[in-house]
Write a protein that holds these residues in place. Structure first.
Motif, PDB file in Angstrom:
ATOM      1  N   THR A  21     -37.540 -31.679  13.504  1.00 30.00           N
ATOM      2  CA  THR A  21     -36.560 -30.756  13.767  1.00 30.00           C
ATOM      3  C   THR A  21     -36.449 -30.754  15.870  1.00 30.00           C
ATOM      4  O   THR A  21     -35.899 -30.751  15.936  1.00 30.00           O
ATOM      5  CB  THR A  21     -36.515 -29.665  13.784  1.00 30.00           C
ATOM      6  N   ASP A 156     -42.021 -23.560  10.458  1.00 30.47           N
ATOM      7  CA  ASP A 156     -43.096 -24.996   9.276  1.00 30.47           C
ATOM      8  C   ASP A 156     -44.712 -25.143   9.974  1.00 30.47           C
ATOM      9  O   ASP A 156     -45.090 -25.021  10.919  1.00 30.47           O
ATOM     10  CB  ASP A 156     -42.292 -26.751  10.767  1.00 30.47           C
ATOM     11  N   TRP A 329     -44.705 -35.702   7.221  1.00 34.90           N
ATOM     12  CA  TRP A 329     -43.101 -35.809   7.444  1.00 34.90           C
ATOM     13  C   TRP A 329     -43.168 -36.809   7.131  1.00 34.90           C
ATOM     14  O   TRP A 329     -42.321 -37.224   6.982  1.00 34.90           O
ATOM     15  CB  TRP A 329     -42.923 -35.077   9.032  1.00 34.90           C
ATOM     16  N   GLY A 387     -42.924 -24.833  15.526  1.00 40.14           N
ATOM     17  CA  GLY A 387     -41.336 -24.391  15.061  1.00 40.14           C
ATOM     18  C   GLY A 387     -41.487 -23.124  16.576  1.00 40.14           C
ATOM     19  O   GLY A 387     -39.851 -23.129  17.807  1.00 40.14           O
ATOM     20  N   ILE A 419     -33.068 -25.501   5.591  1.00 40.11           N
ATOM     21  CA  ILE A 419     -33.219 -26.680   5.255  1.00 40.11           C
ATOM     22  C   ILE A 419     -32.624 -26.847   4.583  1.00 40.11           C
ATOM     23  O   ILE A 419     -32.265 -28.526   4.789  1.00 40.11           O
ATOM     24  CB  ILE A 419     -34.441 -26.116   4.243  1.00 40.11           C
ATOM     25  N   ILE A 429     -38.310 -32.453   7.591  1.00 39.55           N
ATOM     26  CA  ILE A 429     -38.738 -31.787   7.499  1.00 39.55           C
ATOM     27  C   ILE A 429     -40.721 -31.858   7.622  1.00 39.55           C
ATOM     28  O   ILE A 429     -40.517 -32.859   6.937  1.00 39.55           O
ATOM     29  CB  ILE A 429     -38.629 -30.668   6.638  1.00 39.55           C
ATOM     30  N   ASN A 430     -40.799 -30.944   8.301  1.00 39.52           N
ATOM     31  CA  ASN A 430     -42.536 -31.371   8.163  1.00 39.52           C
ATOM     32  C   ASN A 430     -43.239 -31.910   7.613  1.00 39.52           C
ATOM     33  O   ASN A 430     -44.704 -32.659   7.462  1.00 39.52           O
ATOM     34  CB  ASN A 430     -43.172 -31.031   9.996  1.00 39.52           C
ATOM     35  N   SER A 433     -42.260 -25.539   4.201  1.00 37.51           N
ATOM     36  CA  SER A 433     -42.267 -23.929   4.680  1.00 37.51           C
ATOM     37  C   SER A 433     -43.482 -22.516   4.582  1.00 37.51           C
ATOM     38  O   SER A 433     -43.685 -22.873   3.473  1.00 37.51           O
ATOM     39  CB  SER A 433     -41.051 -23.375   4.686  1.00 37.51           C
TER      40      SER A 433
END
Length: 536
Positions: A21, A156, A329, A387, A419, A429-430, A433
């Motif tokens: 992101t 993240d 990711w 993040g 998300i 997204i890596n 969450s």
């Protein structure tokens, strides 16, 4: 009570792995609204990236529906120059409307000028059935326990893993390895079957900041776990907290034993241990690590071509190499790339087009543990929380509103909104969450089902001597260049392991004074490690 640790993801490539992101899109910043009638205005000025604006606007809309007295302005900034812009906000007032930022790029300018989230940590959240920090994996946040501050909210997860072509593994009849010796055996069988076993970058950047540098840290950690007993905060130290440190006991069988919320560490003691020869960069453990690395690199990673490889993804995507190294990711990237191929689009990696892509079943396995002299514990990996959302401190009433918005963002509803809206617009997204009970789209959730979190090696000073000499305020490029040069000579067969160990020790000793200076630690500080370093 916090959520059970079995839910923890133990996920900073030390604050440096800002991926997914965080990729910039070059959006032009617009002046944010400063007033909106009698409403409180909260301005989000984080970095722009694929899907980020859509994601943040979805969260803002959902929040404003619940809180009609608040106006949330989403004004994302280009990644290029973001650090300078943010530091100007803190030092010169900058954009006085700014609220939520990527605070990891503010450096020391944020000191005393950002909201301390610890003041709100145990407050009831309107967006869950408990307190705010029960909504997410709080123990993965970076909290300065000595100063009682927490200024970065990271939700993240990022994990470095090996990715493999399941179809090739099935064809050759091999399974993901659990030990390094098994890894070598799998590589040989893949090579015998006509495949290049590994595709990993081997240039200077890889050894310095990514793939080979990651492995150097991951496997050095296997040899240095017990050093926590030397550089942990001791009674009387400026950073000692009796509520945290008094009852802590070293347990190498627990990969989360040295998490930052369980034990405080004293960097001055780590530097003193190096100077006194107690923390040895040429230990028998390091001999084991680099002897093992030489069994794999460069032989199974393209031979001499390994050192000229800048990107390991093309050969992996083409089905010519069976294994690559990357972050989790890559699973989402691979899914998205295969969808592009199916629709007739080209795919690229590092701005280079990849030809001849083959679709296959992709899997992951964790770091195979090395065994032998000097190895103290099973292998961990790089698992960090990413993040770094912080907020500019203003008046108490406004600060409370900003925290309330972040409470919503960090709830299952808020993060799910973020998300799911972002994914529809290209957000990558890596990993899973860190917010509890977030529902991901099924085709994304299934990608992460096989991940197993095994602990983060980048804690305390455990990887301090893994590569070139660094500092608490940045790398020393000349030292990393030396590390690459003698590692190249050793892995290419020009020198011996004894030569590598001698060169590595000489390198770190050479740049030790510079590292101390950049870290604000003096010789006097080493004589009094119980005191906060003054650099004088």
């Amino acid at each position: 009570m916090r959520k059970n640790l079995s839910r923890a993801l133990s996920v900073t490539l030390a604050g440096a792995m800002v991926v997914g992101t965080m990729a910039g899109t070059g959006l032009t910043a617009k002046a944010a609204d400063t007033t909106s009638g009698d409403k409180t205005t909260i301005t989000v000025n984080v970095q722009a990236g694929p899907g980020a604006e859509t994601a943040w606007k979805a969260v803002a809309d959902a929040y404003m529906e619940k809180n009609p007295d608040v106006n949330v302005v989403v004004d994302l900034k280009p990644t290029e120059g973001y650090g300078d812009w943010l530091q100007n906000v803190f030092t010169s007032g900058g954009d006085t409307t700014t609220d939520i930022v990527n605070i990891n790029l503010a450096g020391a300018t944020k000191t005393g000028k950002s909201i301390n989230f610890l003041e709100y940590a145990d407050m009831d959240s309107p967006y869950s059935d408990g307190i705010w920090t029960d909504q997410f994996e709080f123990r993965q946040q970076v909290v300065d326990q000595a100063n009682g501050t927490w200024d970065a909210l990271s939700l993240d997860s990022v994990q470095v893993v090996w990715l493999y072509n399941k179809d090739i593994f099935e064809e050759v009849g091999v399974q993901p390895p659990k030990t390094w010796d098994e890894f070598v055996d799998v590589c040989q069988k893949l090579m015998d079957a006509g495949y290049q076993p590994l595709s990993v970058a081997g240039d200077f950047d890889s050894f310095w900041s990514t793939y080979m540098g990651w492995l150097a840290q991951i496997y050095a950690d296997q040899t240095t776990r017990s050093m926590i007993n030397v550089y942990r905060a001791q009674k009387g130290d400026y950073c000692y907290d009796p509520d945290v440190d008094a009852d802590w006991e070293y347990d190498p069988a627990d990969p989360f034993n040295d998490d930052t919320w369980k034990v405080n560490t004293n960097t001055v003691r780590a530097y003193k241990a190096f100077k006194d020869g107690e923390y040895d960069p040429a230990s028998e453990g390091m001999r084991t690590v680099w002897t093992n690395l030489a069994k794999v690199f460069p032989k199974y990673a393209g031979g001499d071509a390994f050192f000229g490889t800048k990107d390991g993804i093309p050969l992996f995507y083409q089905g010519k190499a069976a294994i690559t190294l990357d972050g989790a990711w890559r699973l989402v990237n691979y899914k998205n790339d295969m969808e592009k191929i199916a629709s007739g689009e080209e795919i690229t990696n590092k701005d280079e087009k990849i030809e001849g892509v083959q679709k296959f079943n992709i899997g992951t396995f964790n770091m195979p543990s090395m065994e032998g002299e000097g190895i103290e514990a099973p292998a961990r990996t790089i698992e960090v929380a990413n993040g770094f959302l912080g907020a500019v401190k203003k008046d108490k009433e406004h600060d409370a509103k900003v925290v309330d918005f972040l409470m919503f963002f960090s709830s299952s509803e808020g993060m799910g909104t973020y998300i799911n809206a972002g994914i529809e617009d290209g957000l990558v997204i890596n990993g899973p969450s860190l917010v509890y009970d977030v529902e991901l789209p099924e085709d994304v959730a299934v990608l992460f089902e096989g991940l197993e979190f095994i602990g983060n090696c980048q804690k305390g000073s455990g990887t301090m001597l893994a590569r070139g000499m660094a500092s608490t305020n940045g790398d020393i490029q000349e030292s990393y260049r030396q590390f690459y040069d003698y590692s190249y000579d050793y892995l290419s067969g020009k020198t011996t392991i004894d030569d590598w160990l001698a060169a590595h020790k000489a390198n770190l000793e050479q740049y030790f004074p510079e590292s101390m200076e950049k870290s604000g630690i003096s010789e006097s500080d080493l004589e009094n490690p119980q005191n906060a370093p003054t650099g004088q």
